[in-house]
Motif scaffolding. Structure first.
Motif, PDB file in Angstrom:
ATOM      1  N   ASN A 266       1.720  -1.488   2.386  1.00 45.48           N
ATOM      2  CA  ASN A 266       2.049  -0.094   2.089  1.00 45.48           C
ATOM      3  C   ASN A 266       0.951   0.853   2.576  1.00 45.48           C
ATOM      4  O   ASN A 266       0.558   1.795   1.897  1.00 45.48           O
ATOM      5  N   VAL A 267       0.479   0.584   3.795  1.00 42.84           N
ATOM      6  CA  VAL A 267      -0.634   1.362   4.327  1.00 42.84           C
ATOM      7  C   VAL A 267      -0.232   2.205   5.541  1.00 42.84           C
ATOM      8  O   VAL A 267      -0.568   3.382   5.626  1.00 42.84           O
ATOM      9  N   ASP A 269       2.630   3.614   8.474  1.00 41.12           N
ATOM     10  CA  ASP A 269       3.999   3.873   8.898  1.00 41.12           C
ATOM     11  C   ASP A 269       4.225   3.286  10.294  1.00 41.12           C
ATOM     12  O   ASP A 269       3.309   3.246  11.132  1.00 41.12           O
ATOM     13  N   THR A 332      -5.545   5.230  -2.234  1.00 37.13           N
ATOM     14  CA  THR A 332      -4.565   5.856  -1.350  1.00 37.13           C
ATOM     15  C   THR A 332      -5.108   5.893   0.060  1.00 37.13           C
ATOM     16  O   THR A 332      -6.307   6.056   0.293  1.00 37.13           O
ATOM     17  N   ASP A 334      -3.776   7.724   3.610  1.00 29.32           N
ATOM     18  CA  ASP A 334      -2.779   8.600   4.218  1.00 29.32           C
ATOM     19  C   ASP A 334      -1.650   8.907   3.243  1.00 29.32           C
ATOM     20  O   ASP A 334      -0.466   8.928   3.594  1.00 29.32           O
ATOM     21  N   LYS A 336      -0.637   7.052   0.729  1.00 32.67           N
ATOM     22  CA  LYS A 336       0.092   5.880   0.235  1.00 32.67           C
ATOM     23  C   LYS A 336      -0.812   5.063  -0.692  1.00 32.67           C
ATOM     24  O   LYS A 336      -2.011   4.920  -0.429  1.00 32.67           O
TER      25      LYS A 336
END
Length: 358
Positions: A266-267, A269, A332, A334, A336
């Motif tokens: 989850n880092v 995109d 977090t 960016d 996320k």
């Protein structure tokens, strides 16, 4: 058992037949078809060789109006006859079954070279022209079957490559859960089978998260080349990474068992992966951040599955990795929230990336 020629003579038992002479394989050219077989004093002319295997050859023979098949077992260096004894024994026990070829009898053939070979006299099955099961049949077998139906012979016969094709289809069916008989007959398959395999795997990758699907996909593709010369051999298939890597561990195992490799989820995109400048900036940012918690040996961010967009950080030891996991989880990046798990060092070192079972 009576000979198919109608003679009342009984076939000899394998226990009392003439012993096979021990010769070297080079002593006789076993690819040369015999002209005749003498079976209990009666001459049977060889019309054609129907098949050639490692241990035996099969011939169409005739005597008058009678036609049969003779299976002649090859002589090996030790004069062994295990295959002959096994096959004749089995056929004797299951005589009369509608789906089993009839064994008329057994005899010993003495060829002009002075070599004795064990033979079976069998029912001739003229409807037997198809190689392999429909739906699992390699292209070259399909061609050979078509030529045989037309009464023609192929210049190049089938090899063991047809078995690799069949195995490739079986593995694809096991993965997809569907029968592919009609698919492999379609024009779309003939035009671009590789694209169909890709589509099947992209549709089922989430269903089988524990399977290293890209290795299986590539293995199956290597088995399904239309050209048998380009098709994977059995030896090559067995050393494919799919057969040597473990299935993906459960996610709880990766969370609870510290290893030197930390995986960050989850880092990133996907759109950041395809801009080379942004991708390099992310690599540098992640290295800078992760080095705050220990010595970073390597860092990997795959651009495609498996592991697409995930960050794999290899620390010098599990202690550094554990400290990084404690301090990075929940941070977090960016915008996320970072999720972290440990990752098997052996798998990472060998380039094996896979999704985990949730």
């Amino acid at each position: 058992m009576a000979c198919s020629s109608g003679s009342n003579a009984k076939m000899s038992s394998p226990n009392v037949s003439t012993p096979v002479m021990a010769v070297t394989p080079d002593a006789v050219d076993q690819k040369t078809s015999p002209a005749v077989f003498e079976i209990f004093g009666k001459i049977w002319n060889v019309q054609a060789r129907l098949g050639q295997g490692v241990s035996a050859s099969v011939y169409r023979v005739s005597s008058g109006r009678a036609s049969s098949a003779v299976k002649e077992f090859q002589v090996d260096a030790q004069g062994g006859d295990y295959g002959y004894l096994k096959e004749s024994s089995v056929l004797e026990k299951i005589q009369g079954h509608k789906n089993i070829v009839t064994l008329y009898g057994m005899f010993t053939n003495h060829n002009p070279f002075g070599v004795a070979t064990h033979c079976l006299l069998l029912e001739l099955l003229d409807d037997v022209k198809y190689i392999q099961t429909d739906g699992y049949r390699a292209p070259e077998a399909e061609l050979q079957n078509s030529l045989a139906q037309a009464g023609l012979e192929s210049d190049s016969g089938c090899t063991t490559a047809v078995d690799l094709w069949s195995l490739g289809i079986i593995l694809l069916e096991m993965f997809s859960g569907i029968k592919l008989k009609e698919t492999v007959k379609s024009q779309e398959w003939k035009d671009n089978s590789s694209a169909i395999v890709d589509h099947i795997f992209s549709s089922n990758a989430v269903v089988y998260p524990a399977i290293p699907v890209f290795h299986l996909r590539d293995l199956i593709k290597s088995m399904l080349h239309n050209d048998p010369k380009l098709r994977s051999t059995a030896e090559a298939a067995l050393i494919n990474p799919f057969f040597s890597i473990p299935f993906a561990p459960h996610i709880e195992d990766l969370v609870l068992l510290p290893t030197p490799v930390l995986r960050l989820l989850n880092v990133i995109d996907d759109n950041h992966l395809y801009n080379e400048d942004e991708y390099e900036d992310i690599i540098e940012d992640m290295k800078e951040e992760c080095q705050k918690y220990g010595t970073v040996v390597s860092l990997l961010i795959p651009k495609e599955n498996p592991g697409k967009g995930q960050v794999f950080v290899e620390y010098a030891n599990a202690g550094d990795s554990k400290e990084a996991q404690r301090l990075l989880t929940g941070r977090t990046f960016d915008g996320k929230f970072v999720v972290t798990t440990f990752y098997p060092l052996s798998a990472y070192k060998r380039g094996y990336l896979y999704q985990t079972v949730q």
